[in-house]
Design a protein around this motif. Structure first.
Motif, mmCIF file in Angstrom:
data_model
loop_
_atom_site.group_PDB
_atom_site.id
_atom_site.type_symbol
_atom_site.label_atom_id
_atom_site.label_comp_id
_atom_site.label_asym_id
_atom_site.label_seq_id
_atom_site.Cartn_x
_atom_site.Cartn_y
_atom_site.Cartn_z
ATOM 1 N N ASN A 59 0.878 -1.172 0.179
ATOM 2 C CA ASN A 59 -0.046 0.079 0.032
ATOM 3 C C ASN A 59 0.916 1.317 -0.193
ATOM 4 O OD1 ASN A 59 -1.851 2.064 0.149
ATOM 5 N ND2 ASN A 59 -2.859 1.195 2.104
ATOM 6 N N ALA A 60 0.894 1.930 -0.993
ATOM 7 C CA ALA A 60 2.101 2.859 -1.365
ATOM 8 C C ALA A 60 1.244 4.511 -0.638
ATOM 9 C CB ALA A 60 2.241 3.194 -2.860
ATOM 10 N N LEU A 61 -0.002 4.246 -0.551
ATOM 11 C CA LEU A 61 -0.635 5.635 -0.220
ATOM 12 C C LEU A 61 -0.066 6.259 0.910
ATOM 13 C CD1 LEU A 61 -2.528 7.908 -1.116
ATOM 14 C CD2 LEU A 61 -4.436 6.447 0.028
ATOM 15 N N PRO A 62 0.092 5.324 2.176
ATOM 16 C CA PRO A 62 0.699 6.049 3.382
ATOM 17 C C PRO A 62 2.223 6.609 3.106
ATOM 18 C CG PRO A 62 -0.363 4.023 3.954
ATOM 19 C CD PRO A 62 -0.485 4.068 2.255
ATOM 20 N N GLU A 63 2.962 5.780 2.333
ATOM 21 C CA GLU A 63 4.210 6.430 1.974
ATOM 22 C C GLU A 63 4.085 7.701 1.077
ATOM 23 O OE1 GLU A 63 6.322 3.203 0.166
ATOM 24 O OE2 GLU A 63 5.629 1.702 1.451
#
Length: 80
Positions: free
Chosen positions: A2-6
């Motif tokens: 899940n790249a969104l938090p990064e």
């Protein structure tokens, strides 16, 4: 993954000007995506019923002038 938090964390580290540039880029990206979807829907006939309804309303004079709507909206805004 899940790249969104990064991505969100990385954005928080950017200077404000870069965030504003990124926001502009994202808005342009979304606008172009919307335009492509509208073009596809138009080409495939998904909007035909809506277009026919709008044309029938115009022919039956069941529409209001956009300037009238805007003027009424602005007048109401002044009241509040």
């Amino acid at each position: 993954m899940n790249a969104l938090p990064e991505i969100e964390a990385a954005i928080k580290q950017l200077p404000e000007n870069d965030v504003r540039q990124l926001a502009g880029w994202i808005q342009n990206y979304l606008n172009e995506k919307w335009d492509r979807q509208m073009e596809e829907d138009l080409a495939t006939g998904k909007l035909d019923d809506l277009i026919a309804k709008a044309e029938a309303d115009i022919a039956a004079n069941k529409v209001r002038d956009l300037d009238e709507i805007i003027d009424n909206f602005l007048f109401l805004q002044k009241l509040y």
